[in-house]
Structure formats: C-alpha cells, structure tokens
Design a protein around this motif. Structure first.
Motif, PDB file in Angstrom:
ATOM      1  N   GLU A 195       0.812  -1.223   0.000  1.00 52.20           N
ATOM      2  CA  GLU A 195       0.000   0.000   0.000  1.00 52.20           C
ATOM      3  C   GLU A 195       0.843   1.271   0.000  1.00 52.20           C
ATOM      4  O   GLU A 195       0.293   2.366   0.046  1.00 52.20           O
ATOM      5  N   ASP A 196       2.173   1.121  -0.053  1.00 54.04           N
ATOM      6  CA  ASP A 196       3.085   2.261  -0.064  1.00 54.04           C
ATOM      7  C   ASP A 196       2.861   3.158   1.155  1.00 54.04           C
ATOM      8  O   ASP A 196       2.668   4.370   1.057  1.00 54.04           O
ATOM      9  N   VAL A 197       2.880   2.520   2.326  1.00 49.82           N
ATOM     10  CA  VAL A 197       2.662   3.202   3.594  1.00 49.82           C
ATOM     11  C   VAL A 197       3.958   3.189   4.388  1.00 49.82           C
ATOM     12  O   VAL A 197       4.681   2.189   4.402  1.00 49.82           O
ATOM     13  N   ALA A 198       4.254   4.276   5.058  1.00 49.40           N
ATOM     14  CA  ALA A 198       5.422   4.321   5.938  1.00 49.40           C
ATOM     15  C   ALA A 198       5.283   3.270   7.038  1.00 49.40           C
ATOM     16  O   ALA A 198       4.206   3.075   7.606  1.00 49.40           O
ATOM     17  N   LEU A 199       6.381   2.584   7.339  1.00 47.74           N
ATOM     18  CA  LEU A 199       6.393   1.525   8.341  1.00 47.74           C
ATOM     19  C   LEU A 199       7.473   1.804   9.373  1.00 47.74           C
ATOM     20  O   LEU A 199       8.636   2.037   9.019  1.00 47.74           O
ATOM     21  N   LEU A 200       7.103   1.766  10.651  1.00 47.95           N
ATOM     22  CA  LEU A 200       8.058   1.803  11.741  1.00 47.95           C
ATOM     23  C   LEU A 200       8.140   0.387  12.301  1.00 47.95           C
ATOM     24  O   LEU A 200       7.162  -0.124  12.851  1.00 47.95           O
ATOM     25  N   ASP A 201       9.287  -0.254  12.146  1.00 44.95           N
ATOM     26  CA  ASP A 201       9.409  -1.657  12.545  1.00 44.95           C
ATOM     27  C   ASP A 201       9.792  -1.749  14.020  1.00 44.95           C
ATOM     28  O   ASP A 201      10.886  -2.167  14.388  1.00 44.95           O
ATOM     29  N   LEU A 202       8.836  -1.377  14.869  1.00 41.61           N
ATOM     30  CA  LEU A 202       9.087  -1.324  16.301  1.00 41.61           C
ATOM     31  C   LEU A 202       9.333  -2.719  16.871  1.00 41.61           C
ATOM     32  O   LEU A 202      10.056  -2.871  17.860  1.00 41.61           O
ATOM     33  N   GLN A 203       8.748  -3.739  16.254  1.00 46.72           N
ATOM     34  CA  GLN A 203       8.994  -5.108  16.723  1.00 46.72           C
ATOM     35  C   GLN A 203      10.475  -5.444  16.604  1.00 46.72           C
ATOM     36  O   GLN A 203      11.097  -5.909  17.568  1.00 46.72           O
ATOM     37  N   ALA A 204      11.061  -5.205  15.450  1.00 46.15           N
ATOM     38  CA  ALA A 204      12.476  -5.518  15.255  1.00 46.15           C
ATOM     39  C   ALA A 204      13.362  -4.624  16.107  1.00 46.15           C
ATOM     40  O   ALA A 204      14.340  -5.083  16.704  1.00 46.15           O
ATOM     41  N   LEU A 205      13.030  -3.337  16.195  1.00 43.57           N
ATOM     42  CA  LEU A 205      13.845  -2.397  16.960  1.00 43.57           C
ATOM     43  C   LEU A 205      13.810  -2.711  18.456  1.00 43.57           C
ATOM     44  O   LEU A 205      14.841  -2.672  19.136  1.00 43.57           O
ATOM     45  N   SER A 206      12.634  -3.024  18.975  1.00 44.27           N
ATOM     46  CA  SER A 206      12.535  -3.324  20.403  1.00 44.27           C
ATOM     47  C   SER A 206      13.165  -4.669  20.720  1.00 44.27           C
ATOM     48  O   SER A 206      13.812  -4.830  21.766  1.00 44.27           O
ATOM     49  N   LEU A 207      13.017  -5.649  19.831  1.00 47.68           N
ATOM     50  CA  LEU A 207      13.650  -6.952  20.061  1.00 47.68           C
ATOM     51  C   LEU A 207      15.162  -6.802  20.163  1.00 47.68           C
ATOM     52  O   LEU A 207      15.803  -7.396  21.051  1.00 47.68           O
ATOM     53  N   ALA A 208      15.744  -5.998  19.276  1.00 42.53           N
ATOM     54  CA  ALA A 208      17.188  -5.762  19.324  1.00 42.53           C
ATOM     55  C   ALA A 208      17.583  -5.051  20.615  1.00 42.53           C
ATOM     56  O   ALA A 208      18.636  -5.359  21.211  1.00 42.53           O
ATOM     57  N   ARG A 209      16.763  -4.120  21.067  1.00 41.35           N
ATOM     58  CA  ARG A 209      17.072  -3.394  22.301  1.00 41.35           C
ATOM     59  C   ARG A 209      16.991  -4.313  23.514  1.00 41.35           C
ATOM     60  O   ARG A 209      17.852  -4.275  24.394  1.00 41.35           O
ATOM     61  N   TRP A 210      15.958  -5.155  23.568  1.00 42.89           N
ATOM     62  CA  TRP A 210      15.849  -6.081  24.700  1.00 42.89           C
ATOM     63  C   TRP A 210      17.018  -7.074  24.692  1.00 42.89           C
ATOM     64  O   TRP A 210      17.512  -7.450  25.762  1.00 42.89           O
ATOM     65  N   GLN A 211      17.461  -7.470  23.505  1.00 44.49           N
ATOM     66  CA  GLN A 211      18.619  -8.357  23.430  1.00 44.49           C
ATOM     67  C   GLN A 211      19.863  -7.663  23.986  1.00 44.49           C
ATOM     68  O   GLN A 211      20.657  -8.257  24.711  1.00 44.49           O
ATOM     69  N   GLU A 212      20.009  -6.398  23.653  1.00 42.82           N
ATOM     70  CA  GLU A 212      21.152  -5.624  24.133  1.00 42.82           C
ATOM     71  C   GLU A 212      21.145  -5.511  25.660  1.00 42.82           C
ATOM     72  O   GLU A 212      22.188  -5.627  26.315  1.00 42.82           O
ATOM     73  N   LEU A 213      19.960  -5.306  26.228  1.00 37.72           N
ATOM     74  CA  LEU A 213      19.846  -5.120  27.667  1.00 37.72           C
ATOM     75  C   LEU A 213      19.905  -6.437  28.431  1.00 37.72           C
ATOM     76  O   LEU A 213      20.376  -6.477  29.573  1.00 37.72           O
ATOM     77  N   GLY A 214      19.400  -7.512  27.829  1.00 34.00           N
ATOM     78  CA  GLY A 214      19.416  -8.817  28.461  1.00 34.00           C
ATOM     79  C   GLY A 214      18.295  -9.017  29.462  1.00 34.00           C
ATOM     80  O   GLY A 214      17.550  -8.083  29.798  1.00 34.00           O
ATOM     81  N   PRO A 215      18.134 -10.251  29.968  1.00 34.71           N
ATOM     82  CA  PRO A 215      17.029 -10.551  30.894  1.00 34.71           C
ATOM     83  C   PRO A 215      17.013  -9.671  32.133  1.00 34.71           C
ATOM     84  O   PRO A 215      15.943  -9.209  32.559  1.00 34.71           O
ATOM     85  N   ASP A 216      18.162  -9.436  32.731  1.00 35.13           N
ATOM     86  CA  ASP A 216      18.200  -8.618  33.945  1.00 35.13           C
ATOM     87  C   ASP A 216      18.051  -7.133  33.633  1.00 35.13           C
ATOM     88  O   ASP A 216      17.336  -6.403  34.339  1.00 35.13           O
TER      89      ASP A 216
END
Length: 274
Positions: free
Chosen positions: A182-203
């Motif tokens: 549909e040629d709509v702007a997309l913010l891939d918050l799922q991928a961005l947040s997953l990478a951030r949580w990986q960086e921070l780790g479980p604790d």
C-alpha cells in the motif's frame, strides 16, 4: 516513482486543502494555526494509563517529550483492543473525526489480534488483520493525512541462553507486507525493540517493564511480574525509538523532534485520575 517522490506528490496534492484549512485556528484563538497532530490507534502498550494503574505506562504517554512544539499527540490507544475491535467499537470512526490534512495516524496493533480464541478481537495475519489495517490507511488518506503502520513492540521474553524471543508470530511480517503493497510508511518497532531487549538482556530489561516487588506500589500490593506493559523507563525508551524511526523513515523532519539523545526523567510521567 520512488517512495519519496510519491510522498512529495501526495503532499502537493493535499496542499490546496491544507491551505484552506490553515485559518482554522487552535481553540482559544490568538491567530496561531492548529498544531499538526499525531493520532495514535493502538493497544495497552501505547495507551494512556491512569492513577489506579501507575506505574504502568504506555509509550504514547512519553511520545510528546520527543516532539517539537508544532506537533501534538491525540492518544486513542486503548487497553485490550485489536485492529478489529478498535473498529467494531467505533473508536476508529471517533479518531478520524479529529484528523485534519497533514496529520499523522499511527497504527500499532497485534498483541490482541493474536488472541484468535476471542472472536471479538482475533484476526488472521494475512487476511482479516490486513483487511482491518486497510481501513485505517484508507480513513487517514481520505482526510489527507498520512497513515503510519507500526509493528507491535516486543514483549520481554528470553530463551534459556539469554536470547530475546520474538512473540508476535506472523503479524509483524503481515504488516510489513501490507505497508509495502500500500506504499505506507512503516516503523518496525517489533524488530527495533527486540534488538534493544537483546542488548539489555534478561536482567537489564526488568526496569523497563512493570515488574514490582510486593509492597512497592499501592496499586499492586502483592507485586507484579508483567512482561508486556512498561514501567516509565520502558515507555520513554519505546517512545524515543518511535520518534527516531519517524525521523529515519522521513515521516518527520529533524526540526519536528527534540531530546532524541537527551535523558528524559521518569518523573515527567504523570498518571491523571480516571
């Protein structure tokens, strides 16, 4: 035609109507144009929270901290809603009543679309989910506003080896596919947040989610172990990520944003009475 050129053409097409709307001043007069508004359609991860839920915080509550004074936020996100139930309850129609030319309509659903055992909320990723999302896209465009699709922010889930786990199944991929179609702007918050949580780790992620010890909050006397909803620190982090993505996708310009690299005190978050 490139995406940038298509957006430029769309903006030019909207210009006469936008100019005709310019005299509609903000309430109270004073000769100032109405601010450009970001309308949020979404679920509990984005929603406004009230005093009886504190310290649980939706990222939509923190988004204004990163926006310039010429932008406003109208947060229509609501706990427990899916792309389908938000429409069926008349919430999309109510949101669109306030949309004006040049505004943005930010759409983040998926958490509750996944609850397919509930016929009032569940959708199928590549059929009913996409069909519902098209209604948001078409509604925004009919009002000369820009729709922006946002994949669902990730939950706090980790495998035994400490790897952050994706929890939203096919819904993010279905939204990405629809955005391209549909040629709509997309913010891939799922991928961005997953990478951030990986960086921070479980604790490291514990402080970002609504994890509370017994007695820590009068609203949760027995404590809380919530891996979906945010503490103020997490809401600020996700709002900052969203603002950066709006810039990276050229939905907003640098002049529209502020504080992207500055600390935002958690004390700025407030919870009004319901």
């Amino acid at each position: 035609m490139s995406l940038t050129r298509r957006r430029t053409a769309a903006a030019l097409l909207a210009l006469p109507l936008a100019l005709s709307a310019t005299p509609a001043l903000a309430a109270g007069g004073g000769g100032r144009p109405r601010p450009r508004t970001l309308h949020i359609a979404g679920d509990s991860t984005a929603a406004q929270k009230y005093a009886d839920a504190a310290p649980e915080t939706g990222w939509g509550m923190a988004l204004p901290f990163f926006l310039g004074r010429s932008l406003a936020v109208a947060n229509h996100a609501m706990n427990g809603r899916s792309s389908k139930s938000f429409i069926d309850e008349g919430r999309l129609a109510a949101l669109l009543e306030g949309v004006r030319p040049g505004d943005l309509v930010l759409v983040q659903f998926g958490h509750n679309d996944e609850k397919t055992e509930d016929p009032t909320r569940g959708t199928d990723p590549y059929t009913t989910y996409q069909d519902c999302l098209r209604q948001y896209i078409e509604g925004a465009r009919a009002r000369r506003a820009e729709p922006v699709l946002i994949t669902s922010v990730e939950r706090r889930r980790f495998a035994g080896d400490g790897t952050a786990k994706a929890t939203h199944g096919e819904y993010p991929a279905a939204m990405r596919a629809l955005a391209a179609l549909e040629d709509v702007a997309l913010l891939d918050l799922q991928a961005l947040s997953l990478a951030r949580w990986q960086e921070l780790g479980p604790d490291g992620t514990l402080a970002y989610f609504n994890w509370l010890d017994p007695g820590e909050s009068p609203n949760y006397p027995a404590g809380r172990q919530d891996n979906t909803h945010f503490a103020p620190k997490g809401a600020v982090e996700v709002a900052r990520t969203t603002a950066r993505a709006l810039l990276d996708e050229r939905v907003l310009a640098p002049r529209d944003l502020r504080r992207l690299d500055e600390q935002v005190p958690e004390s700025w978050i407030t919870w009004p009475q319901a």
